[in-house]
Design an enzyme around this catalytic site. Structure first.
Site, mmCIF file in Angstrom:
data_model
loop_
_atom_site.group_PDB
_atom_site.id
_atom_site.type_symbol
_atom_site.label_atom_id
_atom_site.label_comp_id
_atom_site.label_asym_id
_atom_site.label_seq_id
_atom_site.Cartn_x
_atom_site.Cartn_y
_atom_site.Cartn_z
ATOM 1 N N SER A 1 0.339 -1.301 -0.273
ATOM 2 C CA SER A 1 -0.161 -0.219 -0.324
ATOM 3 C C SER A 1 1.215 1.074 -0.251
ATOM 4 C CB SER A 1 -0.790 0.874 0.887
ATOM 5 O OG SER A 1 -0.126 -0.214 2.628
ATOM 6 N N GLY B 1 -1.762 -4.170 1.228
ATOM 7 C CA GLY B 1 -2.066 -5.495 2.114
ATOM 8 C C GLY B 1 -1.221 -6.507 1.471
ATOM 9 N N ASP C 1 -4.391 7.402 9.633
ATOM 10 C CA ASP C 1 -4.367 6.075 9.939
ATOM 11 C C ASP C 1 -3.026 6.088 10.826
ATOM 12 O OD1 ASP C 1 -3.193 5.507 8.155
ATOM 13 O OD2 ASP C 1 -4.484 4.382 6.948
ATOM 14 N N ASN D 1 3.848 -5.861 5.771
ATOM 15 C CA ASN D 1 3.014 -6.587 6.442
ATOM 16 C C ASN D 1 2.823 -8.067 6.842
ATOM 17 O OD1 ASN D 1 0.605 -4.643 5.518
ATOM 18 N ND2 ASN D 1 1.300 -4.857 3.486
ATOM 19 N N HIS E 1 -0.152 5.544 6.774
ATOM 20 C CA HIS E 1 -0.101 5.557 5.357
ATOM 21 C C HIS E 1 0.401 6.729 5.144
ATOM 22 C CE1 HIS E 1 -2.710 2.371 4.895
ATOM 23 N NE2 HIS E 1 -1.589 1.482 3.962
#
Length: 227
Positions: A50, A87, A197, A116, A200
């Site tokens: 991502s 992801g 979040d 991840n 990112h």
């Protein structure tokens, strides 16, 4: 119909002659076109997650897209294929790499994977094996490789944080590929450069990510021929 039958002996040779002339003309045109057709640009593939897939960003604002502009500005005649999936893990990247290499035949592969793995608790040995395999397969396909390293958040503990990053250092050293130590260098401690979040980066941070990648990528770019 009777008229056609009467003239069929004359028509058939004429039709065949026209077809032959037409075929010969197309063949000549194809030969000329093949000679004049420009060679495709060498490609850079970004195999990422991502952080490279423009997660939460407006389209065409991520660092991979900005790389196209940087290449043009610096007069490097490369195309860029963003093969990043939000992801994705090193296992996912490894699984789809063969198809990516076959389809695009890149001159350079930028590997931005692993974050991840840490978030999902993947064993470090598995992450390292996958990264090694990704680099090795890319090199076997005659692509140069740039590995992008990551650090995990400090709440994982300093010992795990160092061991995680050491995976990238070992792979880069053993496979003799350049390493970008940390994609988020210079912004990791700036909350304003992250989305809500706090994982990112924002649009404003994307040029900084590219600045982190570019010094290690530029030496891999030449006339476009992979080693």
């Amino acid at each position: 119909m009777d008229t056609l039958k009467k003239n069929s002996r004359g028509l058939i040779p004429a039709i065949l002659l026209m077809a032959a002339c037409s075929t010969t003309g197309h063949a000549a045109d194809a030969h000329v076109d093949a000679q004049a057709a420009p060679q495709p640009k060498p490609a850079i593939v970004v195999l990422g997650d991502s952080l490279s897939a423009e997660y939460g960003l407006p389209r065409d604002t991520g660092w991979v897209y900005l790389l196209r502009d940087r290449l043009a500005k610096e007069r490097f005649d490369y195309s860029v294929a963003n093969s990043s999936i939000s992801g994705d893990t090193t296992s996912g990247g490894r699984a789809r790499l063969t198809a990516v290499l076959a389809r695009i035949k890149p001159a350079v592969v930028i590997v931005e994977l692993g974050a991840n793995d840490a978030l999902r608790g993947v064993p470090l040995a598995t992450t390292e094996t996958n990264l090694r395999d990704i680099v090795a397969e890319s090199q076997a396909a005659h692509a140069k490789v740039l590995l992008i390293g990551m650090y995990v958040p400090p709440n994982y503990g300093p010992d795990y944080t160092q061991k995680f990053h050491a995976v990238y250092e070992r792979v880069a050293k053993d496979k003799n590929v350049p390493l970008v130590p940390f994609l988020l260098a210079g912004i990791a401690d700036k909350p304003s450069l992250f989305q809500a979040d706090q994982i990112h980066p924002t649009v404003q941070a994307q040029p900084l990510l590219l600045d982190n990648v570019w010094p290690s990528l530029k030496p891999l770019l030449g006339a476009g021929a992979a080693h």
